[in-house]
Design a protein around this motif. Sequence first.
Motif, mmCIF file in Angstrom:
data_model
loop_
_atom_site.group_PDB
_atom_site.id
_atom_site.type_symbol
_atom_site.label_atom_id
_atom_site.label_comp_id
_atom_site.label_asym_id
_atom_site.label_seq_id
_atom_site.Cartn_x
_atom_site.Cartn_y
_atom_site.Cartn_z
ATOM 1 N N GLU A 1 1.286 -4.524 9.111
ATOM 2 C CA GLU A 1 2.646 -4.596 8.921
ATOM 3 C C GLU A 1 2.953 -3.857 7.266
ATOM 4 N N GLN B 1 4.872 -0.052 7.085
ATOM 5 C CA GLN B 1 6.084 0.336 7.382
ATOM 6 C C GLN B 1 6.813 0.602 6.037
ATOM 7 N N ASN B 2 7.590 1.956 6.071
ATOM 8 C CA ASN B 2 8.401 2.299 4.799
ATOM 9 C C ASN B 2 9.120 1.273 4.189
ATOM 10 N N SER B 3 9.730 0.224 4.982
ATOM 11 C CA SER B 3 10.351 -0.851 4.629
ATOM 12 C C SER B 3 9.876 -1.873 3.810
ATOM 13 N N HIS B 4 8.527 -2.194 4.039
ATOM 14 C CA HIS B 4 7.990 -3.292 3.390
ATOM 15 C C HIS B 4 7.664 -3.140 1.865
ATOM 16 N N GLN C 1 4.406 -1.648 0.627
ATOM 17 C CA GLN C 1 4.451 -0.373 0.321
ATOM 18 C C GLN C 1 4.832 0.391 -0.675
#
Length: 390
Positions: free
Chosen positions: A344, A347-350, A353
């Motif tokens: 999970e 994801q670029n939105s996490h 990350q």
Amino acid sequence: MNYGGPDRQENRQKLLDAVDSVRETIITGAEQAEAEMTIPPASINALYDSGLFSLKLPEVLGGAEADPITQMEVLEALALYDSSASWCVMIGATSIGSPGAFLPDEGIQEVFRDGRIPRAAGVGAPTGQVTPVEGGYRVTGRWPFASGIRHSEWVGGGITIPNDDAAPEIRRALFPTSEVKIHDNWDVMGLRGTGSCDFSVSDVFVPSRRIFRADVAPKRGGALYFMGQPGFVTNEHAGFALGVGRRALNAIVDLAETKSRGRGLNQSVIANRPSFQYKVGECDLRLRAARSLMTEILEESWDTACQGRNPDTRQQTEMRSCATYATEVALDAVTLAFRHGGGEVLQNSHDLQQCLRDMNAAAQHFMVSNSSYEAHGKFVLGQSDANAMW
């Protein structure tokens, strides 16, 4: 808002309260900053109105003139919420604080017109070339990584002034942002929200009142402006890194109660796995140790500055190498958190990350490069040519 005053602890608490006051705004704006590759207006206005950009500005000009440890704690607290906001406050505070302390009085009258504190950006690298003319210099140059330039009113750039009788002098020139060319070249992996575009000028006249040195006695302000170079900025990098590192560790600790590994009878949440427990415990201690070491070194150097003296070359070297160490410890914590976060976090939105990308970007800065360890090692070895900016 003026955070000045003799009470260090009171000043510290006011600044940390200011961080709390902008928390929701900068968190809300973080996604927009990533997409637009610059901090959105609402976040910038909140940071400015809170007084956080005045973190390093002399009190006589309305600034907080915070001690180095307080600065580190403020940037650490901001980085717990958003990396790009913390980085832009770091650069913006230095970019207005330094000219505030070292500009000639005539320059102060122009830059701080009617007593208002402007927004600034800047690059210390002396990539600008000059030609002396009556009343100042004509400057040509290009400076990379001007974080926050799109919301600045003034931007500073390092310049090299030739000297026939000695080594060239390194100074800084201050330009109205409206007079520089901003190059739209900030399309990067990490710290995307900082908008760290290049800027350039071509044969622009800069009057002497907007040229200054930051390696001399300050024209205004107190002990903070005796911290010298790189002492004036190393605490910023440490605070930023420790904040991002702690943010990532907090995130994976929260996730560990629900994230599982294994199958069948061997399946368990990672919080119950000894290997994960070991790594989390180690990372927590290393972050705390790096923070304590940086505080110790900054306090020693601050004591020197409070006596009206620049910290010596050994102290400068230790401040820089400790900031590098804090950055590496934080990078390890972020990497651990990302590695255990599972699919999970791709994801670029996490947030994990983003922490990984931002921390790797921050670690590329020269101030926290491996060369600082080489300089530190020279001191340990007793070699006479040790230099903090090796």
